[in-house]
Design a protein around this motif. Structure first.
Motif, PDB file in Angstrom:
ATOM      1  N   ALA A  62       4.347  11.768   1.541  1.00  0.00           N
ATOM      2  CA  ALA A  62       4.831  12.085   0.328  1.00  0.00           C
ATOM      3  C   ALA A  62       5.502  13.271   0.449  1.00  0.00           C
ATOM      4  CB  ALA A  62       3.683  12.291  -0.808  1.00  0.00           C
ATOM      5  N   THR A  63       5.297  14.571   1.343  1.00  0.00           N
ATOM      6  CA  THR A  63       6.049  15.731   1.260  1.00  0.00           C
ATOM      7  C   THR A  63       7.162  15.431   1.952  1.00  0.00           C
ATOM      8  OG1 THR A  63       3.821  16.691   1.429  1.00  0.00           O
ATOM      9  CG2 THR A  63       6.057  18.032   2.032  1.00  0.00           C
ATOM     10  N   CYS A  64       7.471  14.862   2.891  1.00  0.00           N
ATOM     11  CA  CYS A  64       8.581  14.383   3.480  1.00  0.00           C
ATOM     12  C   CYS A  64       9.548  13.548   2.878  1.00  0.00           C
ATOM     13  CB  CYS A  64       8.526  13.509   5.093  1.00  0.00           C
ATOM     14  SG  CYS A  64       7.512  14.318   6.160  1.00  0.00           S
ATOM     15  N   LEU A  65       9.001  12.745   1.852  1.00  0.00           N
ATOM     16  CA  LEU A  65       9.870  11.883   0.984  1.00  0.00           C
ATOM     17  C   LEU A  65      10.284  12.721  -0.101  1.00  0.00           C
ATOM     18  CD1 LEU A  65      10.950   9.073   0.520  1.00  0.00           C
ATOM     19  CD2 LEU A  65       8.801   8.753  -1.035  1.00  0.00           C
ATOM     20  N   TYR A  85       0.455  20.082  -1.034  1.00  0.00           N
ATOM     21  CA  TYR A  85      -0.600  20.878  -0.503  1.00  0.00           C
ATOM     22  C   TYR A  85      -0.430  22.144  -1.134  1.00  0.00           C
ATOM     23  CZ  TYR A  85      -0.816  17.525   3.396  1.00  0.00           C
ATOM     24  OH  TYR A  85      -1.218  16.152   3.915  1.00  0.00           O
ATOM     25  N   GLY A  86      -1.542  22.983  -1.208  1.00  0.00           N
ATOM     26  CA  GLY A  86      -1.605  24.193  -1.618  1.00  0.00           C
ATOM     27  C   GLY A  86      -2.338  24.379  -2.907  1.00  0.00           C
ATOM     28  N   HIS A  87      -2.743  23.441  -3.464  1.00  0.00           N
ATOM     29  CA  HIS A  87      -3.301  23.390  -4.918  1.00  0.00           C
ATOM     30  C   HIS A  87      -4.133  22.096  -5.114  1.00  0.00           C
ATOM     31  CE1 HIS A  87       0.409  21.034  -5.790  1.00  0.00           C
ATOM     32  NE2 HIS A  87      -0.597  20.419  -6.694  1.00  0.00           N
ATOM     33  N   ALA A  88      -5.205  22.180  -5.916  1.00  0.00           N
ATOM     34  CA  ALA A  88      -6.034  21.031  -6.404  1.00  0.00           C
ATOM     35  C   ALA A  88      -5.597  20.068  -7.624  1.00  0.00           C
ATOM     36  CB  ALA A  88      -7.484  21.487  -6.600  1.00  0.00           C
ATOM     37  N   VAL A  94      -7.715  22.695   4.514  1.00  0.00           N
ATOM     38  CA  VAL A  94      -6.273  22.629   3.852  1.00  0.00           C
ATOM     39  C   VAL A  94      -6.526  22.207   2.551  1.00  0.00           C
ATOM     40  CG1 VAL A  94      -4.081  21.995   4.125  1.00  0.00           C
ATOM     41  CG2 VAL A  94      -5.318  22.703   6.100  1.00  0.00           C
ATOM     42  N   THR A  95      -6.145  22.711   1.316  1.00  0.00           N
ATOM     43  CA  THR A  95      -5.985  22.133   0.118  1.00  0.00           C
ATOM     44  C   THR A  95      -5.010  21.266  -0.225  1.00  0.00           C
ATOM     45  OG1 THR A  95      -7.234  24.244  -0.577  1.00  0.00           O
ATOM     46  CG2 THR A  95      -6.340  22.750  -2.325  1.00  0.00           C
ATOM     47  N   ARG A  96      -5.403  19.955  -0.548  1.00  0.00           N
ATOM     48  CA  ARG A  96      -4.388  18.974  -1.150  1.00  0.00           C
ATOM     49  C   ARG A  96      -4.719  18.249  -2.212  1.00  0.00           C
ATOM     50  NH1 ARG A  96      -4.004  13.070   2.032  1.00  0.00           N
ATOM     51  NH2 ARG A  96      -2.652  12.063   0.717  1.00  0.00           N
ATOM     52  N   CYS A  97      -3.625  18.286  -3.232  1.00  0.00           N
ATOM     53  CA  CYS A  97      -3.594  17.626  -4.551  1.00  0.00           C
ATOM     54  C   CYS A  97      -3.636  16.047  -4.289  1.00  0.00           C
ATOM     55  CB  CYS A  97      -2.484  18.245  -5.288  1.00  0.00           C
ATOM     56  SG  CYS A  97      -2.667  17.374  -6.847  1.00  0.00           S
ATOM     57  N   TYR A  98      -4.842  15.400  -5.073  1.00  0.00           N
ATOM     58  CA  TYR A  98      -4.804  14.005  -4.947  1.00  0.00           C
ATOM     59  C   TYR A  98      -4.046  13.455  -6.012  1.00  0.00           C
ATOM     60  CZ  TYR A  98      -8.032  14.187  -0.967  1.00  0.00           C
ATOM     61  OH  TYR A  98      -8.553  14.435   0.141  1.00  0.00           O
TER      62      TYR A  98
END
Length: 394
Positions: free
Chosen positions: A373-376, A336-339, A327-331
């Motif tokens: 971070a997604t929920c927030l 999620y969905g991209h780098a 699963v691609t996650r952006c740091y």
């Protein structure tokens, strides 16, 4: 009476059958109808009467003008009759107990059947009401899943073709640009769903219909541009083997997997077939560690054999094995969905407290519980429209 050799009624008095009780876990809605059975005292009275008659027969025989042999035969016959009658009484007691228990069980089953029919009627009513209730425009995809609607959203299977360059030195971008020069969707009235890059400098183009796909194939083949058209190959299943010793070579690992795991699971598979069906995708883990993880591309048969046993035995090591999902996650923005290299956010988002403006290394709230971070970002209400979900799954 008790000293008589024909006294068999004591057998029923010594071992009276236990009185059956109704099931404790099943409440009775109505009183159970009393069964017509012979009571134990009544049965004992009958037994006593039969024994008394047999004793009288023996007494008359003794006083009569019979020889010794005849008297002995009469005595034995009376003893046999008394024994058979006693056995008959015991069998009756056993059958009576089983009949009473069966009666209670049937009563309990009838009550459970009534309850089941009532629940089934209520469930049908609820389902009918939920299906006939109109869906508002503000209903989200998550709400539809929770309600259990009968109309499921499924991704559409689109037609696709793989195009590769004859020159292996060309990149996927160059192949895509060349195809776009050859094919004009506006003139050919093509409905292109998407173009994505693959390895070896190729691209995969998906269309709306098979007719559009045939037009695309014929145009590329007749262009004489050095491009080859092929069917897109599906990726093999990938598994991850955790904790493989770093000191072992790749060939040694494959040999151990085959001999210690596959020979018993799939006896019909040869070593050559096994080696041609397994390929190293990449490794993960620390470089200076004694163990690392292997991500392998395998056939469906090998994947099933290894996953079902939950562990892979490699020499003296027992390694857990799992399906490998990435699963691609952006740091940078923690979504999620991209780098991170293609992220559009200018300010970083902390991976611990999920606040914007600093990275996780600079976070001052590491003692607090981490936050998503997604929920927030979406305030714990992530709503995905069906058409967006289809596009992502497709």
């Amino acid at each position: 009476m008790d000293s008589s050799p024909f006294n068999r009624s004591g057998l029923t008095r010594r071992s009276p059958p236990p009185t059956p009780q109704p099931l404790a876990q099943t409440p009775s809605r109505e009183p159970i109808e009393k069964m017509e059975t012979i009571s134990t005292p009544e049965l004992q009275n009958w037994m006593g009467s039969i024994e008394q008659s047999l004793n009288e027969v023996c007494s008359i025989t003794t006083e009569g003008k019979l020889n010794s042999e005849q008297k002995l035969r009469v005595s034995n016959l009376c003893r046999k009759v008394g024994h058979n009658v006693a056995q008959l009484a015991v069998q009756y007691q056993s059958l009576k107990q089983k009949a009473v228990q069966t009666h209670y069980y049937l009563q309990a089953l009838n009550e459970k059947q009534d309850l089941t029919e009532k629940l089934a009627t209520e469930i049908k009513t609820v389902i009918k009401e939920s299906c006939t209730k109109p869906i508002s425009e503000s209903t989200s995809f998550a709400d539809m899943v929770k309600k259990g609607s009968n109309s499921f959203v499924r991704p559409v299977q689109h037609s696709a073709v793989a195009i590769y360059p004859s020159d292996n030195s060309k990149t996927s971008d160059e192949t895509r640009n060349l195809v776009q020069k050859i094919v004009c969707p506006e003139e050919m009235k093509l409905k292109v769903r998407g173009v994505r890059k693959v390895r070896n400098g190729g691209v995969i183009i998906s269309t709306e219909t098979k007719d559009d796909l045939e037009k695309l194939k014929q145009t590329v083949q007749h262009a004489n541009s050095g491009l080859t058209v092929d069917e897109p190959q599906k990726r093999k299943p990938r598994i991850i083997i955790i904790g493989v010793p770093s000191s072992m070579a790749e060939s040694e690992v494959y040999s151990c997997i085959f001999e210690q795991n596959m020979v018993d699971k799939v006896p019909s598979m040869t070593r050559d077939t096994f080696l041609s069906s397994i390929k190293l995708s990449h490794k993960s883990g620390r470089r200076d560690s004694d163990h690392h993880n292997l991500i392998l591309e395998v056939s469906a048969v090998i994947r099933k054999a290894l996953i079902t046993q939950d562990r892979v035995f490699i020499n003296w090591t027992s390694c857990p094995v799992r399906d490998f999902t990435l699963v691609t996650r952006c740091y940078n923005c923690q979504q999620y969905g991209h780098a991170a290299k293609s992220c559009k956010n200018t300010a970083p988002v902390c991976g611990h407290c999920s606040e914007e403006g600093h990275s996780i290394k600079e976070c001052t709230k590491k003692n607090d519980s981490p936050k998503c971070a997604t929920c927030l970002r979406f305030k714990n209400q992530v709503t995905i429209k069906p058409e967006i979900l289809i596009a992502r799954l497709g």
